[in-house]
Design an enzyme around this catalytic site. Structure first.
Site, PDB file in Angstrom:
ATOM      1  N   GLN B 124      48.713  40.297  43.979  1.00 30.69           N
ATOM      2  CA  GLN B 124      47.947  39.662  42.905  1.00 30.69           C
ATOM      3  C   GLN B 124      47.696  40.669  41.780  1.00 30.69           C
ATOM      4  OE1 GLN B 124      44.406  37.650  44.399  1.00 30.69           O
ATOM      5  NE2 GLN B 124      43.305  38.297  42.592  1.00 30.69           N
ATOM      6  N   GLY B 125      48.393  40.499  40.662  1.00 29.43           N
ATOM      7  CA  GLY B 125      48.289  41.451  39.546  1.00 29.43           C
ATOM      8  C   GLY B 125      47.365  40.947  38.456  1.00 29.43           C
ATOM      9  N   SER B 127      43.736  42.676  37.844  1.00 27.97           N
ATOM     10  CA  SER B 127      42.902  43.750  37.285  1.00 27.97           C
ATOM     11  C   SER B 127      43.737  44.786  36.542  1.00 27.97           C
ATOM     12  CB  SER B 127      42.145  44.461  38.399  1.00 27.97           C
ATOM     13  OG  SER B 127      41.423  43.549  39.158  1.00 27.97           O
ATOM     14  N   SER B 159      46.714  45.088  45.428  1.00 27.10           N
ATOM     15  CA  SER B 159      46.785  45.373  46.871  1.00 27.10           C
ATOM     16  C   SER B 159      48.164  45.068  47.419  1.00 27.10           C
ATOM     17  CB  SER B 159      45.751  44.538  47.628  1.00 27.10           C
ATOM     18  OG  SER B 159      44.462  44.948  47.277  1.00 27.10           O
ATOM     19  N   GLU B 242      39.756  32.747  46.979  1.00 22.59           N
ATOM     20  CA  GLU B 242      39.762  34.062  47.616  1.00 22.59           C
ATOM     21  C   GLU B 242      38.362  34.402  48.128  1.00 22.59           C
ATOM     22  OE1 GLU B 242      40.801  37.050  44.803  1.00 22.59           O
ATOM     23  OE2 GLU B 242      41.147  38.607  46.310  1.00 22.59           O
TER      24      GLU B 242
HETATM   25  C1  LIG Z   1      39.995  47.168  48.077  1.00 26.15           C
HETATM   26  C2  LIG Z   1      40.238  46.528  46.753  1.00 26.15           C
HETATM   27  C3  LIG Z   1      41.323  45.676  46.600  1.00 26.15           C
HETATM   28  C4  LIG Z   1      41.577  45.088  45.367  1.00 26.15           C
HETATM   29  N1  LIG Z   1      42.667  44.275  45.253  1.00 26.15           N
HETATM   30  C5  LIG Z   1      42.983  43.762  44.035  1.00 26.15           C
HETATM   31  C6  LIG Z   1      44.186  43.013  43.873  1.00 26.15           C
HETATM   32  O1  LIG Z   1      44.971  42.834  44.813  1.00 26.15           O
HETATM   33  N2  LIG Z   1      44.477  42.525  42.660  1.00 26.15           N
HETATM   34  C7  LIG Z   1      43.647  42.703  41.583  1.00 26.15           C
HETATM   35  O2  LIG Z   1      43.958  42.204  40.509  1.00 26.15           O
HETATM   36  N3  LIG Z   1      42.479  43.417  41.700  1.00 26.15           N
HETATM   37  C8  LIG Z   1      42.149  43.951  42.901  1.00 26.15           C
HETATM   38  N4  LIG Z   1      40.988  44.700  43.038  1.00 26.15           N
HETATM   39  C9  LIG Z   1      40.168  44.966  41.844  1.00 26.15           C
HETATM   40  C10 LIG Z   1      38.802  44.318  41.834  1.00 26.15           C
HETATM   41  O3  LIG Z   1      38.902  42.951  41.528  1.00 26.15           O
HETATM   42  C11 LIG Z   1      37.941  45.080  40.816  1.00 26.15           C
HETATM   43  O4  LIG Z   1      37.737  46.380  41.338  1.00 26.15           O
HETATM   44  C12 LIG Z   1      36.624  44.416  40.556  1.00 26.15           C
HETATM   45  O5  LIG Z   1      36.776  43.193  39.884  1.00 26.15           O
HETATM   46  C13 LIG Z   1      35.665  45.324  39.767  1.00 26.15           C
HETATM   47  O6  LIG Z   1      36.247  45.885  38.645  1.00 26.15           O
HETATM   48  P1  LIG Z   1      36.119  47.451  38.347  1.00 26.15           P
HETATM   49  O7  LIG Z   1      36.548  48.158  39.571  1.00 26.15           O
HETATM   50  O8  LIG Z   1      36.838  47.733  37.090  1.00 26.15           O
HETATM   51  O9  LIG Z   1      34.579  47.728  38.160  1.00 26.15           O
HETATM   52  P2  LIG Z   1      33.730  47.500  36.832  1.00 26.15           P
HETATM   53  O10 LIG Z   1      34.008  46.152  36.299  1.00 26.15           O
HETATM   54  O11 LIG Z   1      33.905  48.646  35.927  1.00 26.15           O
HETATM   55  O12 LIG Z   1      32.261  47.506  37.422  1.00 26.15           O
HETATM   56  C14 LIG Z   1      31.501  48.708  37.676  1.00 26.15           C
HETATM   57  C15 LIG Z   1      30.059  48.328  38.021  1.00 26.15           C
HETATM   58  O13 LIG Z   1      29.457  47.636  36.890  1.00 26.15           O
HETATM   59  C16 LIG Z   1      28.949  46.392  37.292  1.00 26.15           C
HETATM   60  N5  LIG Z   1      29.105  45.400  36.236  1.00 26.15           N
HETATM   61  C17 LIG Z   1      30.188  45.196  35.440  1.00 26.15           C
HETATM   62  N6  LIG Z   1      29.981  44.166  34.622  1.00 26.15           N
HETATM   63  C18 LIG Z   1      28.756  43.666  34.901  1.00 26.15           C
HETATM   64  C19 LIG Z   1      27.973  42.597  34.387  1.00 26.15           C
HETATM   65  N7  LIG Z   1      28.415  41.767  33.449  1.00 26.15           N
HETATM   66  N8  LIG Z   1      26.756  42.385  34.933  1.00 26.15           N
HETATM   67  C20 LIG Z   1      26.279  43.201  35.924  1.00 26.15           C
HETATM   68  N9  LIG Z   1      26.973  44.227  36.420  1.00 26.15           N
HETATM   69  C21 LIG Z   1      28.195  44.464  35.921  1.00 26.15           C
HETATM   70  C22 LIG Z   1      29.786  46.017  38.518  1.00 26.15           C
HETATM   71  O14 LIG Z   1      29.096  45.114  39.354  1.00 26.15           O
HETATM   72  C23 LIG Z   1      29.981  47.358  39.197  1.00 26.15           C
HETATM   73  O15 LIG Z   1      28.857  47.658  39.968  1.00 26.15           O
HETATM   74  C24 LIG Z   1      40.715  45.306  44.265  1.00 26.15           C
HETATM   75  C25 LIG Z   1      39.619  46.172  44.418  1.00 26.15           C
HETATM   76  C26 LIG Z   1      39.373  46.777  45.650  1.00 26.15           C
HETATM   77  C27 LIG Z   1      38.211  47.698  45.775  1.00 26.15           C
END
Ligand SMILES: Cc1cc2nc3c(=O)[nH]c(=O)nc-3n(C[C@H](O)[C@H](O)[C@H](O)COP(=O)(O)OP(=O)(O)OC[C@H]3O[C@@H](n4cnc5c(N)ncnc54)[C@H](O)[C@@H]3O)c2cc1C
Lengths: 332, 379
Positions: B124-125, B127, B159, B242
């Site tokens: 799933q691409g 993020s 992932s 999901e």
């Molecule tokens: C194990 C794992 C597998 C994953 N697999 C995939 C995958 O297969 N495909 C894919 O596309 N993505 C995948 N992801 C990505 C995942 O969807 C993102 O990590 C997630 O959506 C958070 O984005 P970020 O890491 O950029 O954190 P950020 O968005 O930068 O967030 C950082 C912090 O800020 C807080 N925050 C941000 N915005 C707000 C708001 N509006 N209000 C309150 N708090 C806020 C968040 O809650 C968090 O605590 C995976 C992540 C992990 C850890």
């Protein structure tokens, strides 16, 4: 019940609940009596009295939820849903000489701390009659399954200002009504846990709904407090807990209708354990959202808090349940 | 929320299915993971074996390679797998729903049976480095040409991309429209020229997620799912499924650990530190509530309802269950902290990600506040 028939009963009950909801913590005895009489006219005591019962456990649990939604002084749980089920379970064992010591409209008797009585029935002085509005006697089930009818003493004070609790006079005549076999005892315990839990779920859900409405209206800093993320997250967490409680109790109710009593008892214990903690957490959260107004005698908040706090101690506490559930099941 | 009686299914019908499944399992022993065999490769062998018995996609219509039954049936199989300590059902349900809802008839007919059979493995691409919670802020761009697109950009946290053949890719197709109208979804074969997959090491040492670099990758019009601009609703459907309690293999894994804790409580009666028995009881409650919750969702969804914002509730409940469970497990088995790593401690580390992947817990709370409770939006 047919689906449509159930909706009719539920809507009838909802109009009753809206009409008779307590408008303050100080309800006059005459008002309480009138509400109970109106509840009696709905005939809900018949739902579980016959074999097979006219309503499923799931339907009764939904009515208990409705009862919890409003601050009501009426005894739906004790006199209309719990005691009749017990008499039904006793079946032919229940003697019909009139008037028996447990009266014509019994409620149930619990240990003085409101838990399931699990001491030998030779100490009826340790009992209280629970949810007594309109009741003229009480039924007590001990942990060996024996069921006794007992009489009612004077009102006994309790934190829950809505629910009537009365002492059982020490040395009052009590008489044996019969005994539940182990399966029926499990069914009874599961049923009581589910119905009591359901009422608390209704209370928690309703209180969250009221605090959400308040958050939409109340303005500070020039905007609605519900637009602040800190408030939104409190209410979101409360919503998750309400959903968890709802799933657990509805599923446990369904199990009582469809699964063996052992399965139903486990599901009911899970439900009560979830509800004990979560419904209370939810009410605390809602009170925080209401701010100062929820700390007044006039506001409903403390009625919900009192109901849920005492409800969490009723039948089985979290401590009782968690240690029981931590043990592996004998049969798997 | 429903306030009428629910139908949790006919126990007799489900028992019959369970019985057939147990008989099949008796004839088809669980495969053993080979030394050095990566987990995703092992899981794929398992997936194919399960599929050969007809146990994958029970709730997918028959014409797309499923069994045309209900989610209740799939959940019953999940339960059985949990009970015999087998790995769960392959986690493909949310991808299948995206295709069912948005794919063309041709795409559904061609891709779904292969997905269910484990012939195609998908990732799933969504993020990107600059677009996590704020997914709409993605900058990967698909430029339109006659009959095809060229895609440039970078994806992150994809992932198992290194074990996948196909990627469900989101990219912007119009820079002038607002994000929610300008994102489109594509099927990207990962062996296309211009695609680079670089695995990242996770905190627990696993190489689960990857970076995905897309340098002028050609994607055909026929590889777009739905119309241009359908990418956002498709993404929302995907993440809803999901997050949904029914659609992950997690629940049966939790069940196994819960049983292990209970057995340990029994065997070490009197030795466990004060309070730990209650904590184990709390894990049992969390787990059983989650199971009941999943059943309730199934019951509610039997009328054909699709997953919506209420799946954020499911996700938070799942996170609560998983994180408390592994916290407790480390207290019950403290020796795991001082072991070689991996095993329970590795799973504990992974449980920390539960409040991040699939949308963080804060984002789920935002969704509940705005879309379920309809609270006003503020500054
Ligand atoms: C194990 C794992 C597998 C994953 N697999 C995939 C995958 O297969 N495909 C894919 O596309 N993505 C995948 N992801 C990505 C995942 O969807 C993102 O990590 C997630 O959506 C958070 O984005 P970020 O890491 O950029 O954190 P950020 O968005 O930068 O967030 C950082 C912090 O800020 C807080 N925050 C941000 N915005 C707000 C708001 N509006 N209000 C309150 N708090 C806020 C968040 O809650 C968090 O605590 C995976 C992540 C992990 C850890």
């Amino acid at each position: 019940m047919e689906a449509e028939e159930f909706l009719l009963v539920r809507d009838m009950f909802r109009s009753f609940a809206t009409r008779f909801r307590a408008s303050s913590a100080d309800v006059k005895p005459a008002t309480r009596a009138a509400a109970q009489e109106a509840l009696g006219e709905l005939g809900l005591g018949e739902l579980r009295r016959t074999s097979p019962p006219a309503a499923t456990v799931q339907e009764c649990a939904l009515l208990a939820e409705e009862h919890g939604k409003q601050p009501l002084t009426t005894s739906l749980i004790g006199t209309a849903l719990l005691a009749p089920e017990l008499l039904r379970l006793l079946g032919d064992d229940a003697p019909d000489e009139v008037p028996p010591v447990h009266g014509t409209t019994p409620t149930i008797a619990l240990a003085r701390d409101l838990r399931f009585p699990d001491f030998p029935r030779s100490h009826p002085g340790e009992l209280v009659a629970w949810d007594c509005e309109g009741a003229d006697g009480a039924l007590c089930v001990t942990s060996d399954g024996s069921v006794t009818g007992v009489g009612l003493g004077p009102p006994s004070p309790s934190a829950d200002l809505l629910r009537g609790i009365r002492s059982v006079p020490p040395g009052s005549p009590s008489h044996a009504l019969g005994r539940l076999d182990p399966a029926a005892l499990r069914h009874w315990q599961a049923y009581a846990l589910v119905i009591v839990s359901s009422e608390l779920v209704g209370a928690a859900a309703s209180f969250v709904r009221q605090s959400v409405e308040y958050a939409r209206d109340r303005r500070q800093y020039g905007r609605e407090i519900g637009s602040f993320q800190a408030v939104q997250h409190l209410l979101a967490d409360a919503t998750v807990l309400v959903e968890a409680c709802t799933s657990a109790t509805r599923y446990a109710a369904w199990c009582l209708d469809n699964e063996p009593p052992g399965t139903a008892l486990k599901a009911a214990r899970v439900a009560k354990a979830e509800v004990n903690d979560s419904a209370l957490e939810v009410v605390r959260t809602g009170m925080q959202v209401f701010g100062g107004i929820a700390q007044t005698w006039e506001h409903d908040a403390h009625l919900y808090l009192r109901k849920v706090l005492t409800g969490a101690m009723t039948l089985a506490t979290t401590a009782d349940l968690l240690t029981t559930l931590a043990e592996p099941e004998a049969v798997r | 929320m429903t306030d009428t009686p629910l139908d949790f299914g006919d126990p007799a019908d489900l028992d019959q299915l369970r019985g057939r499944f147990r008989a099949w399992l008796a004839d088809h022993p669980l495969p053993q993971r080979q030394p050095d065999e990566p987990v995703p490769v092992f899981l794929r062998r398992w997936h194919r074996l399960l599929h050969s018995g007809g146990w994958v996609g029970l709730d997918v219509p028959r014409q797309y390679g499923g069994q045309g039954l209900t989610a209740l049936h799939q959940v019953a199989i999940s339960d059985e797998l949990g009970a015999c300590r087998a790995p769960g059902i392959p986690r493909i349900g949310y991808l299948a729903h995206a295709l069912l809802e948005f794919g063309s008839e041709e795409q559904r007919g061609r891709l779904l049976p292969r997905m269910l059979a484990g012939e195609d493995v998908w990732c799933q691409g969504f993020s990107e480095p600059g677009a996590g919670s704020d997914l709409a802020g993605m900058t990967t761009f698909a430029e339109r040409h006659e009959g095809h697109y060229t895609v440039r950009g970078q994806k992150l946290w994809t992932s198992y991309a290194q074990y996948s053949g196909l990627c469900l890719l989101l990219a912007r197709t119009d820079r002038s429209l607002p994000p929610h109208k300008s994102i489109s979804a594509f099927i990207l074969p990962l062996d296309r020229p211009g695609v680079t997959v670089r695995p990242l090491r996770a905190a627990n040492g696993d190489d689960e997620f990857c970076e995905l670099f897309l340098d002028d990758v050609r994607i055909e019009d026929a590889e777009r799912i739905g119309a241009e601009g359908d990418g956002w609703p498709l993404a929302m459907t995907t993440v809803s499924y999901e997050r949904n309690a029914l659609d992950t293999g997690h629940i049966s894994t939790y069940g196994l650990l819960v049983e292990r804790l209970r057995r340990s409580a029994h065997d070490r009666r009197g030795e466990l530190p004060d309070g730990l028995l209650s904590e184990i009881g709390r894990c049992v409650v969390d787990y059983e509530v989650l199971v009941a919750h999943a059943r309730r969702r199934t019951a509610e969804r039997r009328g054909g309802q699709v997953a919506g914002p209420e799946s954020s509730v499911d996700k938070l409940l799942m996170t609560r269950t998983e994180q408390r469970l592994y916290e407790t497990a480390l207290k019950v088995f403290p020796e795991e902290v001082f072991g070689e790593g991996g095993g329970l401690f590795g799973d504990y580390l992974y449980s920390r990600a539960a409040s991040v992947y699939g949308g963080t817990s804060q984002i789920q709370r935002n969704i509940i506040a705005k879309r379920i409770l309809r609270l006003p939006s503020g500054g």
